[in-house]
Motif scaffolding. Structure first.
Motif, PDB file in Angstrom:
ATOM      1  N   VAL A  15       0.835  -1.207   0.000  1.00 30.23           N
ATOM      2  CA  VAL A  15       0.000   0.000   0.000  1.00 30.23           C
ATOM      3  C   VAL A  15       0.868   1.255   0.000  1.00 30.23           C
ATOM      4  CG1 VAL A  15      -1.635   1.365   1.368  1.00 30.23           C
ATOM      5  CG2 VAL A  15      -2.010  -1.095   1.062  1.00 30.23           C
ATOM      6  N   MET A  16       1.901   1.277   0.838  1.00 36.50           N
ATOM      7  CA  MET A  16       2.752   2.465   0.911  1.00 36.50           C
ATOM      8  C   MET A  16       3.511   2.688  -0.391  1.00 36.50           C
ATOM      9  SD  MET A  16       2.094   3.946   3.661  1.00 36.50           S
ATOM     10  CE  MET A  16       3.291   5.228   3.323  1.00 36.50           C
ATOM     11  N   ARG A  17       3.980   1.614  -1.004  1.00 37.52           N
ATOM     12  CA  ARG A  17       4.691   1.774  -2.266  1.00 37.52           C
ATOM     13  C   ARG A  17       3.755   2.254  -3.372  1.00 37.52           C
ATOM     14  NH1 ARG A  17       9.843   2.412  -2.847  1.00 37.52           N
ATOM     15  NH2 ARG A  17       9.788   1.366  -4.865  1.00 37.52           N
ATOM     16  N   PHE A  18       2.512   1.759  -3.380  1.00 39.24           N
ATOM     17  CA  PHE A  18       1.518   2.190  -4.363  1.00 39.24           C
ATOM     18  C   PHE A  18       1.210   3.682  -4.183  1.00 39.24           C
ATOM     19  CE2 PHE A  18      -2.970   2.887  -5.507  1.00 39.24           C
ATOM     20  CZ  PHE A  18      -2.932   2.538  -6.840  1.00 39.24           C
ATOM     21  N   LEU A  19       0.995   4.109  -2.940  1.00 38.34           N
ATOM     22  CA  LEU A  19       0.697   5.518  -2.669  1.00 38.34           C
ATOM     23  C   LEU A  19       1.877   6.412  -3.013  1.00 38.34           C
ATOM     24  CD1 LEU A  19      -1.206   5.255   0.757  1.00 38.34           C
ATOM     25  CD2 LEU A  19      -2.183   5.683  -1.517  1.00 38.34           C
ATOM     26  N   LEU A  20       3.076   5.916  -2.764  1.00 39.85           N
ATOM     27  CA  LEU A  20       4.273   6.685  -3.113  1.00 39.85           C
ATOM     28  C   LEU A  20       4.344   6.897  -4.632  1.00 39.85           C
ATOM     29  CD1 LEU A  20       6.839   7.984  -1.973  1.00 39.85           C
ATOM     30  CD2 LEU A  20       7.992   5.790  -2.241  1.00 39.85           C
ATOM     31  N   GLY A  21       3.960   5.874  -5.394  1.00 41.12           N
ATOM     32  CA  GLY A  21       3.918   6.015  -6.847  1.00 41.12           C
ATOM     33  C   GLY A  21       2.907   7.059  -7.288  1.00 41.12           C
ATOM     34  N   LEU A  22       1.726   7.064  -6.657  1.00 37.33           N
ATOM     35  CA  LEU A  22       0.721   8.079  -6.961  1.00 37.33           C
ATOM     36  C   LEU A  22       1.259   9.481  -6.703  1.00 37.33           C
ATOM     37  CD1 LEU A  22      -2.549   6.550  -5.396  1.00 37.33           C
ATOM     38  CD2 LEU A  22      -1.953   6.660  -7.829  1.00 37.33           C
ATOM     39  N   ALA A  23       1.946   9.621  -5.561  1.00 42.79           N
ATOM     40  CA  ALA A  23       2.433  10.943  -5.159  1.00 42.79           C
ATOM     41  C   ALA A  23       3.523  11.461  -6.081  1.00 42.79           C
ATOM     42  CB  ALA A  23       2.952  10.883  -3.719  1.00 42.79           C
ATOM     43  N   GLU A  24       4.418  10.566  -6.502  1.00 41.02           N
ATOM     44  CA  GLU A  24       5.570  10.999  -7.289  1.00 41.02           C
ATOM     45  C   GLU A  24       5.254  11.148  -8.777  1.00 41.02           C
ATOM     46  OE1 GLU A  24      10.031   9.503  -8.347  1.00 41.02           O
ATOM     47  OE2 GLU A  24       9.256   8.939  -6.380  1.00 41.02           O
ATOM     48  N   ALA A  25       4.117  10.639  -9.213  1.00 44.04           N
ATOM     49  CA  ALA A  25       3.765  10.689 -10.635  1.00 44.04           C
ATOM     50  C   ALA A  25       3.871  12.112 -11.172  1.00 44.04           C
ATOM     51  CB  ALA A  25       2.351  10.156 -10.838  1.00 44.04           C
ATOM     52  N   GLY A  26       4.583  12.267 -12.246  1.00 44.89           N
ATOM     53  CA  GLY A  26       4.670  13.555 -12.916  1.00 44.89           C
ATOM     54  C   GLY A  26       5.972  14.298 -12.720  1.00 44.89           C
ATOM     55  N   PHE A  27       6.786  13.906 -11.728  1.00 48.04           N
ATOM     56  CA  PHE A  27       7.985  14.710 -11.480  1.00 48.04           C
ATOM     57  C   PHE A  27       8.967  14.655 -12.654  1.00 48.04           C
ATOM     58  CE2 PHE A  27      12.424  15.043 -10.209  1.00 48.04           C
ATOM     59  CZ  PHE A  27      12.434  16.356  -9.775  1.00 48.04           C
ATOM     60  N   ILE A  28       9.374  13.450 -13.058  1.00 51.27           N
ATOM     61  CA  ILE A  28      10.400  13.354 -14.100  1.00 51.27           C
ATOM     62  C   ILE A  28       9.896  13.881 -15.445  1.00 51.27           C
ATOM     63  CG2 ILE A  28      11.837  11.762 -15.440  1.00 51.27           C
ATOM     64  CD1 ILE A  28      12.186  10.128 -12.875  1.00 51.27           C
ATOM     65  N   PRO A  29       8.712  13.460 -15.937  1.00 50.71           N
ATOM     66  CA  PRO A  29       8.254  14.057 -17.201  1.00 50.71           C
ATOM     67  C   PRO A  29       7.992  15.550 -17.063  1.00 50.71           C
ATOM     68  CG  PRO A  29       6.524  12.713 -16.240  1.00 50.71           C
ATOM     69  CD  PRO A  29       7.769  12.427 -15.461  1.00 50.71           C
ATOM     70  N   GLY A  30       7.592  15.988 -15.857  1.00 45.80           N
ATOM     71  CA  GLY A  30       7.409  17.416 -15.636  1.00 45.80           C
ATOM     72  C   GLY A  30       8.721  18.164 -15.757  1.00 45.80           C
ATOM     73  N   ALA A  31       9.790  17.597 -15.182  1.00 45.18           N
ATOM     74  CA  ALA A  31      11.105  18.220 -15.276  1.00 45.18           C
ATOM     75  C   ALA A  31      11.609  18.214 -16.717  1.00 45.18           C
ATOM     76  CB  ALA A  31      12.088  17.493 -14.365  1.00 45.18           C
ATOM     77  N   ILE A  32      11.380  17.095 -17.426  1.00 39.09           N
ATOM     78  CA  ILE A  32      11.788  17.011 -18.835  1.00 39.09           C
ATOM     79  C   ILE A  32      11.055  18.067 -19.659  1.00 39.09           C
ATOM     80  CG2 ILE A  32      11.670  15.562 -20.907  1.00 39.09           C
ATOM     81  CD1 ILE A  32      13.815  14.622 -19.032  1.00 39.09           C
ATOM     82  N   TYR A  33       9.735  18.168 -19.458  1.00 41.91           N
ATOM     83  CA  TYR A  33       8.944  19.153 -20.190  1.00 41.91           C
ATOM     84  C   TYR A  33       9.402  20.576 -19.845  1.00 41.91           C
ATOM     85  CZ  TYR A  33       5.031  22.170 -21.391  1.00 41.91           C
ATOM     86  OH  TYR A  33       4.280  23.194 -21.890  1.00 41.91           O
ATOM     87  N   TYR A  34       9.625  20.828 -18.567  1.00 39.46           N
ATOM     88  CA  TYR A  34      10.055  22.160 -18.120  1.00 39.46           C
ATOM     89  C   TYR A  34      11.382  22.543 -18.773  1.00 39.46           C
ATOM     90  CZ  TYR A  34      11.582  25.826 -14.860  1.00 39.46           C
ATOM     91  OH  TYR A  34      12.033  27.005 -14.306  1.00 39.46           O
ATOM     92  N   MET A  35      12.341  21.632 -18.799  1.00 38.92           N
ATOM     93  CA  MET A  35      13.631  21.924 -19.419  1.00 38.92           C
ATOM     94  C   MET A  35      13.498  22.151 -20.922  1.00 38.92           C
ATOM     95  SD  MET A  35      16.506  19.619 -17.485  1.00 38.92           S
ATOM     96  CE  MET A  35      15.644  18.088 -17.655  1.00 38.92           C
ATOM     97  N   SER A  36      12.548  21.446 -21.550  1.00 38.66           N
ATOM     98  CA  SER A  36      12.363  21.617 -22.994  1.00 38.66           C
ATOM     99  C   SER A  36      11.840  23.007 -23.331  1.00 38.66           C
ATOM    100  CB  SER A  36      11.408  20.553 -23.549  1.00 38.66           C
ATOM    101  OG  SER A  36      10.060  20.813 -23.180  1.00 38.66           O
ATOM    102  N   GLN A  37      11.343  23.749 -22.325  1.00 37.62           N
ATOM    103  CA  GLN A  37      10.885  25.119 -22.539  1.00 37.62           C
ATOM    104  C   GLN A  37      12.024  26.133 -22.415  1.00 37.62           C
ATOM    105  OE1 GLN A  37       7.430  25.242 -23.437  1.00 37.62           O
ATOM    106  NE2 GLN A  37       8.063  23.099 -23.371  1.00 37.62           N
ATOM    107  N   TRP A  38      13.193  25.668 -21.985  1.00 37.37           N
ATOM    108  CA  TRP A  38      14.340  26.561 -21.786  1.00 37.37           C
ATOM    109  C   TRP A  38      15.525  26.235 -22.688  1.00 37.37           C
ATOM    110  CZ3 TRP A  38      14.418  30.717 -18.378  1.00 37.37           C
ATOM    111  CH2 TRP A  38      13.318  30.823 -17.521  1.00 37.37           C
ATOM    112  N   PHE A  39      15.610  25.001 -23.176  1.00 42.62           N
ATOM    113  CA  PHE A  39      16.744  24.583 -24.005  1.00 42.62           C
ATOM    114  C   PHE A  39      16.252  24.175 -25.390  1.00 42.62           C
ATOM    115  CE2 PHE A  39      18.178  23.778 -19.666  1.00 42.62           C
ATOM    116  CZ  PHE A  39      19.462  24.317 -19.678  1.00 42.62           C
TER     117      PHE A  39
END
Length: 432
Positions: free
Chosen positions: A108-132
């Motif tokens: 349960v904790m690992r599943f909830l952790l996945g829900l919480a972290e969803a979006g960070f890496i693609p969000g960072a990739i997308y954010y960087m693509s707006q600057w480089f």
């Protein structure tokens, strides 16, 4: 007025990359610290390899469910608010994992952790693509992904030391201190990002007006050449699905080495947690040099296809050699270095491809789609390895399967990716 592009992008890199890299470092550390925690947790809580593998992997089911919605929300509300929310939430849930006592609580904790972290890496990739712009992304993402390798270098040393010296302190086990010490800084960084992260090119105060105008114009010119269609268009796009498959096979290798490297090193003869942590750092150091070299070379020659094939092939060879040399500690570590160098050189090369032809909310959704489905390998890979190890008593078969998947990844890259000559037609092909 002429613009010194190198000076401009040094400014952008110094402002944008360090904070995102630190977030990525904590992201990956919090995601895979159960690999080190397993060294104590499995015995203390009586978790089998199958239980551990399932718990390590179920994180990615939650991650998959919210990845695309999370990145679409980020596009709408801004990176500062949403990345901050992601980090604070996952930091709190990660810390709460110290209270786990049963397999179901672990799941349960690992599943909830996945829900919480969803979006960070693609969000960072997308954010960087707006600057480089595209010509600068190989180096930028090569630098960004140093955080991934560093989580193995620094994280291994920290994790090994915590397990060795903190065990029993304050009535907590070493694995509990490990998760707690690596979760709290994530919360602090999330608050910092909310207060300090730059949102848009034209609103920052650390670029001159001429630099803002030049960079805004360069990014706008690239966007006009990209595809901007709905999510339904992404689902019907065969090229995007090919990228999903390639990214999935990369992640099979990544999570095999991330979750199981401490166990493999232990099998090679390392006796205590600190020694395992020290040896775990060696492949990460090698990977940092390799991924920077790949990123620089790919940008210099404006070529991704053959660089990716080389990285996939290197990773496959490393996994095979880690089986062949499993009884030879020095050669075994060399094999893990080769595998890690190949695996960690892939993503900075790979992400230059989808961001070269997707823009706006389509880019946010497309990056999230590729990342979320591809990261389901994070469930498949550790669970497959754990199950096969429990059935056979060995990891050999599982590591050969991982190597085969990486070979298939190289073949897919060769079959579907555009060469430099064919890049001009990519956007047109993607919109069909």
């Amino acid at each position: 007025m002429s613009i010194d592009e190198n000076a401009l992008f040094r400014k952008v890199s110094l402002r944008i990359l360090p904070v995102l890299m630190l977030g990525f470092f904590f992201s990956y550390l919090n995601r895979v610290n159960v690999g080190f925690a397993k060294l104590q947790m499995a015995n203390e809580l009586q978790f089998s390899d199958a239980v551990y593998g399932f718990g390590a992997g179920i994180f990615f089911v939650g991650y998959f469910l919210l990845e695309i919605p999370s990145n679409v929300i980020l596009h709408r509300v801004g990176a500062r608010r949403w990345i901050s929310r992601i980090m604070i939430t996952w930091g709190l849930l990660s810390c709460a994992t110290i209270f786990v006592r049963t397999p179901m609580q672990f799941y349960v904790m690992r599943f909830l952790l996945g829900l919480a972290e969803a979006g960070f890496i693609p969000g960072a990739i997308y954010y960087m693509s707006q600057w480089f712009p595209a010509a600068r992304r190989g180096r930028a993402w090569g630098t960004f992904y140093i955080a991934l390798a560093s989580s193995g270098v620094i994280g291994g040393l920290i994790s090994g030391s915590i397990l060795e010296f903190f065990s029993g302190l304050g009535g907590l086990s070493g694995w509990q201190w490990l998760i707690l010490c690596e979760g709290v800084p994530t919360i602090v960084l999330g608050v910092y990002i909310f207060m300090r992260m730059s949102e848009q090119i034209r609103t920052v105060n650390w670029l001159s007006d001429d630099e803002k105008n030049w960079l805004s114009g360069a990014m706008a010119a690239e966007d006009r050449a990209k595809v901007a269609h709905g999510f339904g268009g992404l689902l019907a796009n065969g090229y995007v699905w090919a990228l999903v498959a390639i990214y999935f096979l990369y992640n099979v290798g990544l999570y095999a080495i991330s979750f199981w490297m401490p166990t493999l090193i232990q099998r090679m003869g390392a006796k205590d947690a600190l020694a395992i942590g020290l040896l775990n750092a060696v492949p990460g150091l090698c990977a940092i040099v390799c991924m920077l070299a790949f990123g620089y070379s790919a940008d210099r020659f404006r070529e991704r296809k053959w660089h990716l094939i080389a990285a996939f092939s290197m990773a496959a060879v490393g996994f095979v050699l880690s089986v062949v040399w499993q009884s030879e500690p020095v050669l075994g570590i060399v094999a893990l270095c080769v595998a890690n160098m190949g695996v960690l050189s892939i993503p900075s090369l790979f992400w230059a491809v989808p961001t070269s032809f997707l823009s706006g909310v389509t880019a946010a959704a497309g990056i999230a789609m590729i990342n979320s489905i591809g990261n389901l390998a994070g469930f498949v890979s550790p669970y497959m390895i754990g199950s096969l190890k429990q059935m056979t008593g060995r990891t050999d078969v599982a590591l050969y399967v991982v190597a085969g998947g990486l070979v298939l990844g190289a073949l897919l890259v060769a079959a579907v990716m555009q060469t430099r000559k064919g890049q001009r037609g990519l956007a047109a092909n993607a919109s069909r």
